[in-house]
Every structure is written in C-alpha cells, then in structure tokens.
Design a protein around this motif. Structure first.
Motif, mmCIF file in Angstrom:
data_model
loop_
_atom_site.group_PDB
_atom_site.id
_atom_site.type_symbol
_atom_site.label_atom_id
_atom_site.label_comp_id
_atom_site.label_asym_id
_atom_site.label_seq_id
_atom_site.Cartn_x
_atom_site.Cartn_y
_atom_site.Cartn_z
ATOM 1 N N ILE A 75 17.776 44.364 -11.900
ATOM 2 C CA ILE A 75 17.829 45.434 -10.894
ATOM 3 C C ILE A 75 18.817 45.086 -9.784
ATOM 4 N N LYS A 79 22.441 47.015 -8.905
ATOM 5 C CA LYS A 79 22.574 47.602 -7.580
ATOM 6 C C LYS A 79 23.879 47.193 -6.912
ATOM 7 N N SER A 80 24.448 46.062 -7.364
ATOM 8 C CA SER A 80 25.688 45.574 -6.767
ATOM 9 C C SER A 80 26.888 46.442 -7.131
ATOM 10 N N GLU A 81 26.736 47.289 -8.173
ATOM 11 C CA GLU A 81 27.780 48.209 -8.653
ATOM 12 C C GLU A 81 28.993 47.493 -9.224
#
Length: 370
Positions: A75, A79-81
């Motif tokens: 996750i 989220k860091s993309e």
C-alpha cells in the motif's frame, strides 16, 4: 578413528540422533535464532512445541504477520506513485511471502536445528574434532550481511533523498525481505559446508589401517540421509529465489542503461550502490551451490582413497566391505539438485549469467536503446 569398538556406538547414534538435546548448541545462539524466527516469521525448528495444535497456531500467526507486513508495504509503495519502484519492491515482498509459507508449512524435511544437533552428535560419538561454535559463525555471517544491507540503503538514501523520503517506510521494509532471504541462504550454505568438513574427516579416517569400513559405510549413509532431509525445504526456497532473482537483475541492468542514456554519468553513484546490492545477493545466493559442488569433489577423493586401498588389501572380507562402500558412494555421490531440477554446482552461476545476457540483448534490441 572408527575402530571395531565403534560399531555399537554408531548404531546407537543412527537410532537416537534425533533425540539430541538442544544443550549441544549454545543457549545464547539458540535464543538469538529464536529471536530471528519471531522477527522474520521463518521457522527453523529452534522452538519446541508441546502439541501439534500449538505448532500449527504459531505458524498461522507467523503467516498472518507476514501478510500484514506485505499488505502494509505494498500500500505504501503504490501510494508513492513511483510505479516502477513499487513494482520492483513488490517483487521482493512477494518472494519473501512465498518463502515464509514454504519454510513454515513444510512437513517433509527435518528442521535446521535437528540437523545441527545431528552433526554435533556425530562429532561427539565418533571422537571427531569438534567443529565448535558453528551457530556463532552463522550469526557472524548474518550480522555482516545485515550491516552491509543497511549501509547500502543509508548510502542510497543519502544521495537520493527525494526518492527515499516519499515514503521512508518502503525502504525500511525493503530491508526485511533482503535480510531474511540472506539469512536463509547463509543457513543453506552452512548445511553443505558443515557436511563437507565431516566428509574430509571421514576421508582421513579411511586412510587408517585399523578403520572399520562397515562403520564408515553406515556413517556416510547417515550423513547423506540427513543432508537430503534438511535440504528439502531450503531447496524450494532456493528455487523461488533463483526464479525471482533473474528478472530483478535484468530489470536493474535495463533501467541502468535507460538512466545512463538520459542522465549520463550523473547516475553513476546510484548505479554503483544498486549493483553492490545485487552483487551481494548473488554471492549469498550462489554460495550454497558452490559449497554443494565441493561435496561431490570430496566424495570423488574418497573413492580414490578406497580404490587405492583395494590394491593393497589382502583380507577377502575387508576387500568386499571396501568394494561395497565404493559402489554406495558411486550410487550416492552428493551430486545434488534443488527440487531435482536446479543443479547445485559451480555451473549454476554460469547458467544464470548466460540467461540474463541473452535476454538482455533481445530486450535492448527490441527497445532500440542504443
């Protein structure tokens, strides 16, 4: 020296080696290995469970702990993309999760702790030179490996802080699969190297004129059987690691070529740290096959010693015993394969290298990088 009087002792050893007490290993070493099992969720047999239900419950808790860590890390990664980095680290975590499952739910082989006690029982009962502190030596290797992993991550994040800072947790959890896998393969290497030392000692004993050949035959059989049992679960973990290691290496080299073309020599330091980590992984991963290759080399030396003995032997009974041992070694020469597929010898690193180079050339040509 294994004389005739040693035969009863050897039979007792073969019958009761599994009952050797944990006190044969240092208590400090045992507690540290237990701590390792708790942190990394990998069962090496250093905990004794009173019932099967208790054992099953502890292993299920270990799997659930691994799933929680895996989910949290994935996750954070996505989220860091940075999806390329997220994909790479997800591969690491998936590999770690699969190996935890294998090491916890394998019931076919014997545990590493029982194998260590068996080796110490052989040393004690047959008056071998005691190979003391084997557990402490394993711990030293683990500490050095862990320190180098941490140093590499700190160095990378020092120079590429913008990557590590979002989020820092994903680099912390990157250490978890790497350190745990390093430790497993250090154990795997220690199995073969420990057996190699005993085979050297056995070869020395065979050179004695008053050696009981039948006892040596039983001892060789006993070592071979216990080696086959303990390596089973490690074999599966090793095959998983090799399968995952090849695409990771190819991806790292391909990304480096792309970065070098775009940014030039500015990415040299980051590439150096990346390849240092890959080189360390390769050294630890291939240490076991190289040490396993030494076993087949030593058994061949043992056969030569026995063949030389045949030239001078006058007693018919002893001649037959030597001939029988030679035939047994020829049938069981310690030419090992992981899961009966991957060869555990010096050819494996060359096979992996050839595979990586071949497919990298194809990938580079298809992408027209140069």
């Amino acid at each position: 020296m294994i004389a005739n009087s040693r035969v009863p002792k050897l039979n007792v050893l073969i019958s009761h080696a599994a009952s050797v007490k944990l006190l044969r290993l240092s208590k400090t070493v045992i507690y540290l290995f237990r701590l390792y099992q708790i942190i990394f969720c990998i069962d090496l047999g250093f905990f004794e469970y009173k019932t099967f239900k208790t054992k099953l419950f502890c292993r299920i808790i270990a799997i659930l702990q691994t799933i929680a860590i895996y989910s949290y890390c994935v996750i954070l990664l996505f989220k860091s993309e940075d999806y390329a980095t997220a994909g790479c680290f997800t591969i690491f975590m998936t590999q770690y999760f699969l190996i935890v499952c294998v090491m916890n739910f394998n019931t076919k082989g014997t545990s590493f702790q029982k194998f260590l006690n068996t080796l110490l029982a052989i040393d004690t009962q047959l008056n071998f030179r005691r190979f003391n502190h084997i557990g402490a030596k394993i711990l030293v290797f683990i500490i050095l490996s862990t320190a180098s992993r941490i140093a590499a991550v700190i160095g990378y994040c020092r120079w590429y802080f913008h990557v590590c800072a979002s989020p820092w947790d994903m680099f912390f959890f990157n250490l978890l699969p790497n350190i745990s896998l390093d430790t497993i393969f250090i154990f795997y290497y220690s199995i073969f190297y420990s057996v190699y030392l005993r085979l050297i000692k056995l070869t020395t004993i065979l050179n004695k004129k008053d050696t009981n050949i039948v006892s040596c035959h039983f001892l060789y059989k006993f070592i071979a059987e216990n080696t086959s049992k303990v390596k089973y679960s490690f074999d599966i973990a090793f095959v998983i690691a090799v399968v995952f290691y090849v695409p990771v290496v190819m991806s790292a080299i391909f990304n480096s070529l792309v970065e070098f073309k775009v940014h030039g020599w500015d990415v040299l330091l980051g590439m150096s740290l990346r390849y240092f980590t890959l080189f360390q992984s390769a050294m630890i991963l291939f240490a076991a096959p190289l040490s396993a290759h030494m076993l087949s080399f030593q058994t061949e030396k043992m056969r030569i010693v026995l063949l030389d003995m045949l030239l001078e032997e006058q007693d018919d009974t002893r001649y037959r015993d030597i001939r029988r041992l030679i035939d047994y070694i020829a049938a069981r020469p310690f030419k090992l394969r992981a899961c009966n597929v991957v060869p555990l010898d010096a050819s494996l690193p060359i096979i992996i290298l050839n595979l990586c180079v071949t497919y990298l050339i194809v990938i580079v040509q298809f992408n027209h990088i140069y």
